[in-house]
Design a protein around this motif. Structure first.
Motif, PDB file in Angstrom:
ATOM      1  N   LEU A   1       1.595   4.985  -1.649  1.00 35.84           N
ATOM      2  CA  LEU A   1       1.916   5.663  -0.650  1.00 35.84           C
ATOM      3  C   LEU A   1       1.707   4.941   0.591  1.00 35.84           C
ATOM      4  O   LEU A   1       2.425   4.847   1.521  1.00 35.84           O
ATOM      5  N   SER A   2       0.329   4.792   0.779  1.00 41.76           N
ATOM      6  CA  SER A   2       0.051   4.006   1.958  1.00 41.76           C
ATOM      7  C   SER A   2       0.654   2.616   2.249  1.00 41.76           C
ATOM      8  O   SER A   2       1.192   2.363   3.148  1.00 41.76           O
ATOM      9  N   GLY A   3       0.975   1.813   1.256  1.00 39.06           N
ATOM     10  CA  GLY A   3       1.488   0.664   1.167  1.00 39.06           C
ATOM     11  C   GLY A   3       3.007   0.945   1.563  1.00 39.06           C
ATOM     12  O   GLY A   3       3.710  -0.177   2.359  1.00 39.06           O
ATOM     13  N   GLY A   4       3.509   1.809   0.959  1.00 38.40           N
ATOM     14  CA  GLY A   4       5.175   1.885   1.393  1.00 38.40           C
ATOM     15  C   GLY A   4       5.379   2.497   2.567  1.00 38.40           C
ATOM     16  O   GLY A   4       6.395   1.969   3.172  1.00 38.40           O
ATOM     17  N   ILE A   5       4.609   3.160   3.245  1.00 40.00           N
ATOM     18  CA  ILE A   5       4.700   3.905   4.696  1.00 40.00           C
ATOM     19  C   ILE A   5       4.669   2.199   5.574  1.00 40.00           C
ATOM     20  O   ILE A   5       5.604   2.188   6.368  1.00 40.00           O
ATOM     21  N   PHE A   6       3.580   1.393   5.228  1.00 41.05           N
ATOM     22  CA  PHE A   6       3.530   0.377   6.132  1.00 41.05           C
ATOM     23  C   PHE A   6       4.858  -0.358   5.989  1.00 41.05           C
ATOM     24  O   PHE A   6       5.434  -1.210   6.849  1.00 41.05           O
TER      25      PHE A   6
END
Length: 146
Positions: A49-54
């Protein structure tokens, strides 16, 4: 040759963006699982989730130069593709970890590389960041040129 060079450069930029997103993903996953004792599947999900937003933000501005596209449309399409990516990554990590009995991060590496190349890049390039208005215009021009 120019088109091939542009396509190759876009692919390289997408991979650089994906690697940075993966660094964020793995860092969050490892911190949550190892430092905070979170179940590895939940930690893997939150890392993705964190990587996807970035990744979405960087791809929008730098990789695919999608500033002309409506942000809401891009966000909706990205969420659809991203949901598939998270399910593939989380499910694949779980299945490979359970099947192999190895530490989850090894399975996560194999799964994330596979999903990145076969799902993420293809869907982002051909669906999320593609300007379908330009594709229709190009097809009309080709029809008249023939």
């Amino acid at each position: 040759m120019g088109k091939l060079r542009r396509e190759l450069w876009m692919f390289c930029k997408a991979q650089m963006s994906a690697q940075l997103a993966t660094l964020i993903d793995f860092t969050v996953s490892l911190l949550l699982a190892e430092l905070f004792g979170m179940w590895y599947v939940a930690a893997s999900f939150l890392g993705a989730l964190s990587g996807g937003i970035f990744n979405c933000a960087l791809n929008y501005r730098w990789v695919f130069h999608a500033a002309g596209l409506k942000k809401r449309a891009v966000a909706l399409k990205y969420m659809l593709v991203w949901t598939g990516s998270i399910l593939l990554n989380t499910g694949g990590t779980y299945l490979l970890t359970e099947a192999s009995g190895q530490y989850f991060i090894f399975a996560k590496i194999v799964v994330s590389v596979t999903v990145a190349l076969l799902w993420n890049y293809q869907m982002q390039r051909n669906f999320v960041y593609r300007d379908h208005r330009l594709a229709k215009t190009s097809n009309k021009k080709r029809k008249y040129e023939l």
